[in-house]
Design an enzyme around this catalytic site. Sequence first.
Site, short mmCIF file in Angstrom:
data_model
loop_
_atom_site.label_atom_id
_atom_site.label_comp_id
_atom_site.label_asym_id
_atom_site.label_seq_id
_atom_site.Cartn_x
_atom_site.Cartn_y
_atom_site.Cartn_z
N GLY A 243 45.32 70.27 11.47
CA GLY A 243 45.09 69.63 12.76
C GLY A 243 45.92 70.21 13.88
CG LEU B 216 42.08 71.62 15.35
CD1 LEU B 216 40.57 71.56 15.24
CD2 LEU B 216 42.66 72.27 14.10
CG HIS B 217 46.34 76.79 17.88
ND1 HIS B 217 45.78 77.90 17.29
CD2 HIS B 217 47.32 76.38 17.02
CE1 HIS B 217 46.41 78.18 16.18
NE2 HIS B 217 47.35 77.25 15.97
CG HIS C 170 43.48 75.69 14.14
ND1 HIS C 170 44.49 75.26 14.95
CD2 HIS C 170 43.98 75.71 12.88
CE1 HIS C 170 45.57 75.02 14.22
NE2 HIS C 170 45.29 75.29 12.97
N GLY D 56 43.57 82.25 8.48
CA GLY D 56 44.07 83.18 9.49
C GLY D 56 45.08 84.16 8.89
CB SER E 210 52.12 78.71 15.54
OG SER E 210 52.75 77.70 14.78
#
Length: 289
Positions: A31, A33-34, A37, A147, A185
């Site tokens: 979760g 999220l950026h 993601h 990733g 991150s």
Amino acid sequence: MNIFSEVHTIREQSRAWKRQGLRVGFVPTMGYLHEGHLSLIECALQHSDRVIVSIFVNPTQFAPDEDLDRYPRDHEGDIKKITDAGAAACFLPPVEALYPEGAQTFVEVKELTRALCGVERPTHFRGVATVVAKLFHIVLPDVAVFGKKDYQQLVTIQRMVRDLLMEVEVIGAPIVREEDGLAMSSRNVYLSDVQREDARALNQALKLARQAFASGERAPAALLDVVRGQLSGREHLRPGYVELRDSFALHTAQEPLDGTERVFVSAYLGQTRLIDNAPLSGECSLPES
Ligand code: PAF
């Protein structure tokens, strides 16, 4: 986009899609999220017909002195982002659903997890491999995307899938970076302004190592000195590991280098631990200037 919190309902949804001949893609996350993601979801969409995203802050991959309790959370914002990104379902289980009372089974990938992050976080990968194995059994994905920022995690999951004969293709997606090169991150949110400034040294150090390799430097010790030089002498940054390893088994890189080897770095900025990596040559997401 449908949200599921029970193991049997998301599994049934996945089975239903498979019965229709659809390929199921999966992006596991913790979760908050950026863009990084979202790029994993985009990659999963390119390789499948229906994408499931999980949000689960996995307690077993945090050591007792780590940031489990304060790990950033934003379920509402995450669900909007996942919906906008085009995922078909979100799996948001409670802890008891993945770790039933008395659970005592763990997955351990041995050699690959002994170096790098495994030294600084000795119980971390056991938690990661265990939760990802559970999620794969629940979601039944045909393809899953991880990733490359967590490169050791990616190769560990690929190894687990091979060793346990799991029927899922594991794809590594490129690192997504902020404009100044800092790898995205969820933990970047912890950084103060001065720490954020020093954190840029991580990708700058990787870039210098690549430039040195491109200029003909072939001695691992000299390349690592370049990286250490860039990380040292910064008030708010304490270097962790600085290593050159092969990209497959993560063995210490041997001469002659061919450019596929990767530089791995970790650093502490106050309590916040950041990691980054890049190959000496070729495939890379570092900004060129
Ligand atoms: O990379 C992460 O966010 C986590 O380690 C993962 C793969 C979702 C497992 O908890």
